[in-house]
Design an enzyme around this catalytic site. Structure first.
Site, PDB file in Angstrom:
ATOM      1  N   SER A   1       0.847  -1.199   0.000  1.00  0.00           N
ATOM      2  CA  SER A   1       0.000   0.000   0.000  1.00  0.00           C
ATOM      3  C   SER A   1       0.879   1.245   0.000  1.00  0.00           C
ATOM      4  O   SER A   1       1.708   1.428   0.896  1.00  0.00           O
ATOM      5  CB  SER A   1      -0.887   0.002   1.244  1.00  0.00           C
ATOM      6  OG  SER A   1      -1.402   1.311   1.440  1.00  0.00           O
TER       7      SER A   1
ATOM      8  N   HIS B   1      -1.352  -1.175  -4.155  1.00  0.00           N
ATOM      9  CA  HIS B   1      -2.622  -0.858  -3.495  1.00  0.00           C
ATOM     10  C   HIS B   1      -2.668   0.648  -3.218  1.00  0.00           C
ATOM     11  O   HIS B   1      -1.731   1.210  -2.643  1.00  0.00           O
ATOM     12  CB  HIS B   1      -2.697  -1.662  -2.193  1.00  0.00           C
ATOM     13  CG  HIS B   1      -3.988  -1.543  -1.460  1.00  0.00           C
ATOM     14  ND1 HIS B   1      -5.102  -2.286  -1.789  1.00  0.00           N
ATOM     15  CD2 HIS B   1      -4.338  -0.787  -0.390  1.00  0.00           C
ATOM     16  CE1 HIS B   1      -6.087  -1.986  -0.947  1.00  0.00           C
ATOM     17  NE2 HIS B   1      -5.644  -1.073  -0.089  1.00  0.00           N
TER      18      HIS B   1
ATOM     19  N   ASP C   1      -4.846   3.673  -1.511  1.00  0.00           N
ATOM     20  CA  ASP C   1      -5.911   3.947  -0.543  1.00  0.00           C
ATOM     21  C   ASP C   1      -6.478   5.347  -0.744  1.00  0.00           C
ATOM     22  O   ASP C   1      -5.772   6.337  -0.560  1.00  0.00           O
ATOM     23  CB  ASP C   1      -5.356   3.808   0.879  1.00  0.00           C
ATOM     24  CG  ASP C   1      -5.149   2.353   1.247  1.00  0.00           C
ATOM     25  OD1 ASP C   1      -6.112   1.574   1.128  1.00  0.00           O
ATOM     26  OD2 ASP C   1      -4.022   1.992   1.639  1.00  0.00           O
TER      27      ASP C   1
ATOM     28  N   MET D   1      -9.178   8.044   0.514  1.00  0.00           N
ATOM     29  CA  MET D   1     -10.004   8.377   1.690  1.00  0.00           C
ATOM     30  C   MET D   1     -10.529   9.802   1.544  1.00  0.00           C
ATOM     31  O   MET D   1      -9.821  10.692   1.060  1.00  0.00           O
ATOM     32  CB  MET D   1      -9.152   8.284   2.961  1.00  0.00           C
ATOM     33  CG  MET D   1      -8.406   6.958   3.104  1.00  0.00           C
ATOM     34  SD  MET D   1      -7.671   6.828   4.727  1.00  0.00           S
ATOM     35  CE  MET D   1      -6.631   5.372   4.504  1.00  0.00           C
TER      36      MET D   1
ATOM     37  N   HIS E   1      -8.509   1.157  -3.608  1.00  0.00           N
ATOM     38  CA  HIS E   1      -9.423   0.886  -2.488  1.00  0.00           C
ATOM     39  C   HIS E   1     -10.102   2.194  -2.101  1.00  0.00           C
ATOM     40  O   HIS E   1      -9.473   3.056  -1.483  1.00  0.00           O
ATOM     41  CB  HIS E   1      -8.580   0.308  -1.327  1.00  0.00           C
ATOM     42  CG  HIS E   1      -9.345   0.046  -0.070  1.00  0.00           C
ATOM     43  ND1 HIS E   1      -8.714  -0.211   1.129  1.00  0.00           N
ATOM     44  CD2 HIS E   1     -10.678  -0.004   0.190  1.00  0.00           C
ATOM     45  CE1 HIS E   1      -9.616  -0.402   2.066  1.00  0.00           C
ATOM     46  NE2 HIS E   1     -10.814  -0.285   1.535  1.00  0.00           N
TER      47      HIS E   1
ATOM     48  N   MET F   1     -12.271   4.336   0.104  1.00  0.00           N
ATOM     49  CA  MET F   1     -12.891   4.448   1.437  1.00  0.00           C
ATOM     50  C   MET F   1     -13.603   5.790   1.443  1.00  0.00           C
ATOM     51  O   MET F   1     -13.170   6.760   2.082  1.00  0.00           O
ATOM     52  CB  MET F   1     -11.811   4.367   2.522  1.00  0.00           C
ATOM     53  CG  MET F   1     -11.309   2.938   2.709  1.00  0.00           C
ATOM     54  SD  MET F   1      -9.725   2.879   3.566  1.00  0.00           S
ATOM     55  CE  MET F   1      -8.627   3.108   2.180  1.00  0.00           C
TER      56      MET F   1
ATOM     57  N   MET G   1     -11.546  -6.322   5.578  1.00  0.00           N
ATOM     58  CA  MET G   1     -10.663  -5.411   6.326  1.00  0.00           C
ATOM     59  C   MET G   1     -10.263  -6.086   7.635  1.00  0.00           C
ATOM     60  O   MET G   1     -11.117  -6.572   8.386  1.00  0.00           O
ATOM     61  CB  MET G   1     -11.380  -4.094   6.632  1.00  0.00           C
ATOM     62  CG  MET G   1     -11.576  -3.174   5.441  1.00  0.00           C
ATOM     63  SD  MET G   1     -10.070  -2.706   4.567  1.00  0.00           S
ATOM     64  CE  MET G   1      -9.139  -1.851   5.838  1.00  0.00           C
TER      65      MET G   1
ATOM     66  N   ASP H   1      -6.513  -6.687   4.303  1.00  0.00           N
ATOM     67  CA  ASP H   1      -5.892  -5.356   4.323  1.00  0.00           C
ATOM     68  C   ASP H   1      -5.900  -4.842   5.755  1.00  0.00           C
ATOM     69  O   ASP H   1      -6.976  -4.663   6.341  1.00  0.00           O
ATOM     70  CB  ASP H   1      -6.711  -4.440   3.397  1.00  0.00           C
ATOM     71  CG  ASP H   1      -6.146  -3.031   3.297  1.00  0.00           C
ATOM     72  OD1 ASP H   1      -5.061  -2.769   3.840  1.00  0.00           O
ATOM     73  OD2 ASP H   1      -6.822  -2.192   2.650  1.00  0.00           O
TER      74      ASP H   1
HETATM   75  C1  DX5 Z   1      -6.222   1.234   5.973  1.00  0.00           C
HETATM   76  C2  DX5 Z   1      -5.815   0.980   4.545  1.00  0.00           C
HETATM   77  C3  DX5 Z   1      -4.682   0.050   4.384  1.00  0.00           C
HETATM   78  C4  DX5 Z   1      -3.388   0.485   5.011  1.00  0.00           C
HETATM   79  C5  DX5 Z   1      -2.714  -0.744   5.517  1.00  0.00           C
HETATM   80  O1  DX5 Z   1      -7.423   1.918   5.985  1.00  0.00           O
HETATM   81  O2  DX5 Z   1      -6.892   0.460   3.809  1.00  0.00           O
HETATM   82  O3  DX5 Z   1      -4.469  -0.297   3.018  1.00  0.00           O
HETATM   83  O4  DX5 Z   1      -2.508   1.126   4.144  1.00  0.00           O
HETATM   84  O5  DX5 Z   1      -1.644  -0.361   6.273  1.00  0.00           O
HETATM   85  P1  DX5 Z   1      -0.877  -1.375   7.220  1.00  0.00           P
HETATM   86  O6  DX5 Z   1      -0.349  -2.470   6.387  1.00  0.00           O
HETATM   87  O7  DX5 Z   1       0.185  -0.511   7.807  1.00  0.00           O
HETATM   88  O8  DX5 Z   1      -1.880  -1.861   8.244  1.00  0.00           O
HETATM   89 ZN    ZN Z   2      -6.503  -0.344   1.727  1.00  0.00          ZN
END
Ligand code: DX5
Ligand code: ZN
Length: 241
Positions: free
Chosen positions: A13, A38, A40, A42, A71, A73, A142, A177
């Site tokens: 990620s 990956h 993320d 948000m 991903h 969110m 998750m 994840d």
């Molecule tokens: C959290 C994200 C993850 C995050 C994982 O909301 O969706 O993808 O980057 O990070 P680690 O591997 O540090 O838990």
């Molecule tokens: Zn993620």
């Protein structure tokens, strides 16, 4: 049974990357042997944190030769499906808690030639969304509360991973994840996951290639342990009373 299992994918990620040097970070991950990257996204509503939008995904697409696993969110994912597909997502995953008609959302993603994923927060039960999950190319369980990297792995999610793998693991990827490292990857693979996202573990390691190798070996070990267990159960059934 084994030949029906989906390939193991290690997806670092970039949430844990240096955002001032994203192109270099992508190159470093590719050299280190990642399968997917990956990304993320948000929005400060669905989760408290804010990260990146379609423009950054488009910029990543130009410098990346591996699939981008995006991903979302975000609230109202339907409003942004077109933008993220056009930006170059290869897999586009949205949260079922944010989607009023998840089957329609999957169809909108797939109609653009992109693979559709459905993510579940830790509190969301699989049986609440069985119909929608059957329409997805990927199910993301998750293993932390979405929003931030670096949180501890929630072992209570392993049962959900196992159930998702039994029900959809032949037709869809099962992704985990949050809190994935060289130890938790083994447990997730044994439960049936095949796509492993890791942020802080890969970027916190002084050698990302070694981190990715350790994740891949751990995933293979977890998968072999589960297969060995299955075979021994088969043998007991065949030779049993
Ligand atoms: C959290 C994200 C993850 C995050 C994982 O909301 O969706 O993808 O980057 O990070 P680690 O591997 O540090 O838990
Ligand atoms: Zn993620």
């Amino acid at each position: 049974m084994s030949e029906r299992r989906r390939p193991i994918r290690i997806a670092p990620s970039i949430l844990s990357a240096d955002f001032a040097r994203l192109a270099d970070e992508v190159a470093r991950l590719e050299e280190a042997g990642c399968d997917w990257i990956h990304v993320d996204v948000m929005d400060g509503h669905f989760v408290p944190n804010l990260t990146i939008g379609p423009m950054v995904v488009a910029a990543l697409r130009r410098v990346s030769s591996v699939p981008l696993d995006v991903h979302l969110m975000i609230a109202e994912p339907d409003r942004y499906v077109a933008a993220f597909c056009e930006a170059g997502a290869d897999v586009l995953t949205f949260h079922i808690e944010a989607a009023p008609d998840p089957i329609r959302t999957c169809e909108a993603i797939r109609a653009r030639g992109v693979r559709a994923g459905i993510a579940l927060r830790p509190a969301t039960r699989l049986d609440r969304c069985a119909q929608a999950l059957a329409a997805a190319d990927l199910v993301l369980v998750m293993t932390v509360e979405p929003g931030f990297g670096g949180q501890p792995f929630m072992a209570a999610m392993l049962d959900k991973v196992a159930e998702a793998a039994v029900r959809w693991g032949r037709q869809a990827d099962v992704e985990v994840d949050g809190g994935i490292d060289a130890e938790t990857v083994v447990r997730c693979a044994a439960a049936g996951a095949n796509v492993f996202v890791a942020g802080s573990y890969v970027f916190g390691h002084r050698d990302p290639a070694a981190a990715i190798r350790a994740l891949r070996e751990g995933a293979q070990r977890g998968r072999s342990e589960a297969l060995a267990l299955e075979h021994s159960v088969d043998e007991v059934e065949q030779t049993g009373p």
